[in-house]
Design a protein around this motif. Structure first.
Motif, PDB file in Angstrom:
ATOM      1  N   ILE A   1      28.857  18.449  11.119  1.00 26.16           N
ATOM      2  CA  ILE A   1      27.999  17.485  10.431  1.00 26.16           C
ATOM      3  C   ILE A   1      26.610  17.446  11.057  1.00 26.16           C
ATOM      4  CG2 ILE A   1      28.582  15.449  11.827  1.00 26.16           C
ATOM      5  CD1 ILE A   1      28.395  15.434   8.009  1.00 26.16           C
ATOM      6  N   PHE A   2      26.491  17.740  12.351  1.00 22.87           N
ATOM      7  CA  PHE A   2      25.198  17.640  13.020  1.00 22.87           C
ATOM      8  C   PHE A   2      24.205  18.667  12.483  1.00 22.87           C
ATOM      9  CE2 PHE A   2      27.892  15.962  16.671  1.00 22.87           C
ATOM     10  CZ  PHE A   2      27.560  14.642  16.439  1.00 22.87           C
ATOM     11  N   ALA A   3      24.659  19.906  12.297  1.00 26.53           N
ATOM     12  CA  ALA A   3      23.759  20.952  11.773  1.00 26.53           C
ATOM     13  C   ALA A   3      23.279  20.586  10.378  1.00 26.53           C
ATOM     14  CB  ALA A   3      24.482  22.293  11.767  1.00 26.53           C
ATOM     15  N   ILE A   4      24.145  19.982   9.582  1.00 27.21           N
ATOM     16  CA  ILE A   4      23.756  19.587   8.223  1.00 27.21           C
ATOM     17  C   ILE A   4      22.774  18.428   8.277  1.00 27.21           C
ATOM     18  CG2 ILE A   4      24.616  18.653   6.045  1.00 27.21           C
ATOM     19  CD1 ILE A   4      27.228  20.139   6.576  1.00 27.21           C
ATOM     20  N   LEU A   5      23.031  17.452   9.138  1.00 25.61           N
ATOM     21  CA  LEU A   5      22.140  16.304   9.228  1.00 25.61           C
ATOM     22  C   LEU A   5      20.734  16.708   9.672  1.00 25.61           C
ATOM     23  CD1 LEU A   5      24.538  13.649  10.799  1.00 25.61           C
ATOM     24  CD2 LEU A   5      23.449  13.506   8.550  1.00 25.61           C
ATOM     25  N   ARG A   6      20.635  17.719  10.527  1.00 29.49           N
ATOM     26  CA  ARG A   6      19.312  18.163  10.980  1.00 29.49           C
ATOM     27  C   ARG A   6      18.477  18.703   9.829  1.00 29.49           C
ATOM     28  NH1 ARG A   6      22.632  20.347  15.344  1.00 29.49           N
ATOM     29  NH2 ARG A   6      22.391  19.006  17.191  1.00 29.49           N
ATOM     30  N   LYS A   7      19.153  19.169   8.771  1.00 30.26           N
ATOM     31  CA  LYS A   7      18.436  19.745   7.629  1.00 30.26           C
ATOM     32  C   LYS A   7      18.404  18.807   6.424  1.00 30.26           C
ATOM     33  CE  LYS A   7      19.907  24.410   8.960  1.00 30.26           C
ATOM     34  NZ  LYS A   7      20.688  25.610   8.538  1.00 30.26           N
ATOM     35  N   THR A   8      19.045  17.657   6.538  1.00 28.59           N
ATOM     36  CA  THR A   8      19.136  16.738   5.408  1.00 28.59           C
ATOM     37  C   THR A   8      17.832  15.969   5.230  1.00 28.59           C
ATOM     38  OG1 THR A   8      21.529  16.486   5.702  1.00 28.59           O
ATOM     39  CG2 THR A   8      20.396  14.769   4.429  1.00 28.59           C
ATOM     40  N   GLU A   9      17.276  16.046   4.052  1.00 28.09           N
ATOM     41  CA  GLU A   9      16.051  15.319   3.738  1.00 28.09           C
ATOM     42  C   GLU A   9      16.379  13.849   3.469  1.00 28.09           C
ATOM     43  OE1 GLU A   9      12.945  16.467   3.791  1.00 28.09           O
ATOM     44  OE2 GLU A   9      13.686  18.416   4.479  1.00 28.09           O
ATOM     45  N   PRO A  10      15.422  12.960   3.710  1.00 29.40           N
ATOM     46  CA  PRO A  10      15.652  11.551   3.377  1.00 29.40           C
ATOM     47  C   PRO A  10      16.046  11.389   1.911  1.00 29.40           C
ATOM     48  CG  PRO A  10      13.678  11.781   4.713  1.00 29.40           C
ATOM     49  CD  PRO A  10      14.117  13.174   4.357  1.00 29.40           C
ATOM     50  N   GLY A  11      17.027  10.533   1.674  1.00 26.76           N
ATOM     51  CA  GLY A  11      17.521  10.311   0.319  1.00 26.76           C
ATOM     52  C   GLY A  11      17.233   8.901  -0.147  1.00 26.76           C
ATOM     53  N   ARG A  12      18.254   8.249  -0.665  1.00 24.72           N
ATOM     54  CA  ARG A  12      18.103   6.900  -1.196  1.00 24.72           C
ATOM     55  C   ARG A  12      17.542   5.957  -0.126  1.00 24.72           C
ATOM     56  NH1 ARG A  12      20.804   4.530  -5.693  1.00 24.72           N
ATOM     57  NH2 ARG A  12      20.650   2.256  -5.692  1.00 24.72           N
ATOM     58  N   GLY A  13      16.494   5.210  -0.490  1.00 27.31           N
ATOM     59  CA  GLY A  13      15.870   4.279   0.440  1.00 27.31           C
ATOM     60  C   GLY A  13      14.995   4.937   1.482  1.00 27.31           C
ATOM     61  N   GLY A  14      14.726   6.240   1.304  1.00 32.80           N
ATOM     62  CA  GLY A  14      13.901   6.940   2.284  1.00 32.80           C
ATOM     63  C   GLY A  14      14.586   7.180   3.602  1.00 32.80           C
ATOM     64  N   GLU A  15      15.935   7.104   3.621  1.00 37.92           N
ATOM     65  CA  GLU A  15      16.696   7.268   4.846  1.00 37.92           C
ATOM     66  C   GLU A  15      17.541   8.536   4.785  1.00 37.92           C
ATOM     67  OE1 GLU A  15      18.967   3.667   5.107  1.00 37.92           O
ATOM     68  OE2 GLU A  15      17.337   2.584   6.104  1.00 37.92           O
ATOM     69  N   ILE A  16      17.912   9.043   5.960  1.00 38.05           N
ATOM     70  CA  ILE A  16      18.819  10.185   6.038  1.00 38.05           C
ATOM     71  C   ILE A  16      20.238   9.650   5.853  1.00 38.05           C
ATOM     72  CG2 ILE A  16      19.684  12.041   7.497  1.00 38.05           C
ATOM     73  CD1 ILE A  16      16.945  12.107   8.841  1.00 38.05           C
TER      74      ILE A  16
END
Length: 300
Positions: free
Chosen positions: A218-233
């Motif tokens: 999950i960490f590798a994915i979170l590092r590449k995850t763009e902010p979504g709903r509410g401007g948050e990751i």
């Protein structure tokens, strides 16, 4: 559990939120320290982790959260005062919180959402599966949800999330899971996730509640995850990627929880949680229930 898979021992508790729904009480006091009867909410969460065998606890904190660290530390002056008074019962309660688990702390300097808070735990967790417990959901110790989730993860690998069926008109308040059945009555396979969907767009009425057992991928994915709903990751967005491609970090399963859950996330539910827990206490329940009956009868 395979020989190559380490036993889950680490729990991460995100606790950097500002608690704006409880202002002004949380102006100088962390929301996690608000009492639920006579213990702060955060202690219930740590006790749950320890009961499931996770005694290495990392708390992700922020500014003005020092009371959290103080609560789980020794207070020698208070302990000495209670010893001099011969007040063994209160002394035991004070010492209990400092003896619960091995506690660690890291600051989330920039509050950018739950996904970012989980990412702050990466250096501590390393390459091991781990649990995430959110402090707004208190799970009754008689309903060992987290232990069941750990068992499911050790059997199937990947990640496991806690799900609860809610009324269709409430699903927009939660992350929502699309699921397929398995051979186990309380376990489903998660095929998709969406954060706080409109009722018409929700794939089910299975809501994500605040317990996760996560594969370290999950960490590798979170590092590449763009902010979504509410401007948050959003952690939900990262889990959606895992659900869509098992090759990344194994499958995503959901444990369907039907037990007792106390939601302390808003003021009304917080008060209801206190009443329910107080009613069930052996030392408080009988007198409190009798008073509550009289109060309700008079009001009605």
């Amino acid at each position: 559990m395979t020989e190559s898979q380490p036993r889950i021992s680490k729990a991460v508790i995100p606790a950097a939120g500002l608690g704006t729904r409880f202002l002004p009480a949380t102006k100088a006091t962390p929301k996690e320290m608000l009492p639920v009867v006579d213990k702060p909410a955060i202690q219930y969460v740590v006790e749950e982790a320890v009961s499931a065998g996770l005694d290495d606890v990392l708390m992700v904190t922020g500014r003005n959260k020092r009371p959290l660290e103080d609560h789980f530390d020794r207070n020698y002056e208070l302990e000495s005062a209670l010893q001099r008074k011969g007040d063994g019962d209160r002394l035991a309660k004070v010492q209990q919180s400092s003896d619960l688990a091995t506690m660690h702390y890291v600051r989330q300097g920039d509050p950018r959402g739950l996904g970012h808070a989980v990412l702050c735990a990466a250096p501590h967790v390393g390459d091991e599966p781990f649990a995430v417990l959110l402090g707004d959901d208190l799970i009754d110790p008689r309903d060992p949800l987290l232990a069941r989730m750990v068992e499911a993860q050790e059997e199937h690998g990947g990640s496991v999330i806690a799900l609860m069926e809610v009324a269709p008109e409430q699903i927009h308040l939660y992350g929502c899971a699309a699921v397929e059945g398995t051979g186990e009555s309380d376990l489903v396979k998660v095929t998709g996730l969406v954060e706080k969907p409109d009722r018409a767009d929700a794939p089910s009425t299975y809501a994500i509640i605040g317990r996760y057992v996560l594969d370290p991928s999950i960490f590798a994915i979170l590092r590449k995850t763009e902010p979504g709903r509410g401007g948050e990751i959003q952690l939900t967005d990262a889990l959606q990627q895992l659900a869509a491609d098992e090759k990344v970090g194994g499958p995503v399963h959901g444990v369907v929880f039907k037990g007792r859950r106390y939601d302390t996330g808003d003021r009304g539910d917080y008060l209801r949680a206190i009443v329910r827990l107080a009613c069930e206490r052996e030392d408080l329940g009988p007198d409190f229930r009798a008073w509550l009956r009289r109060y309700v009868a008079e009001e009605m």
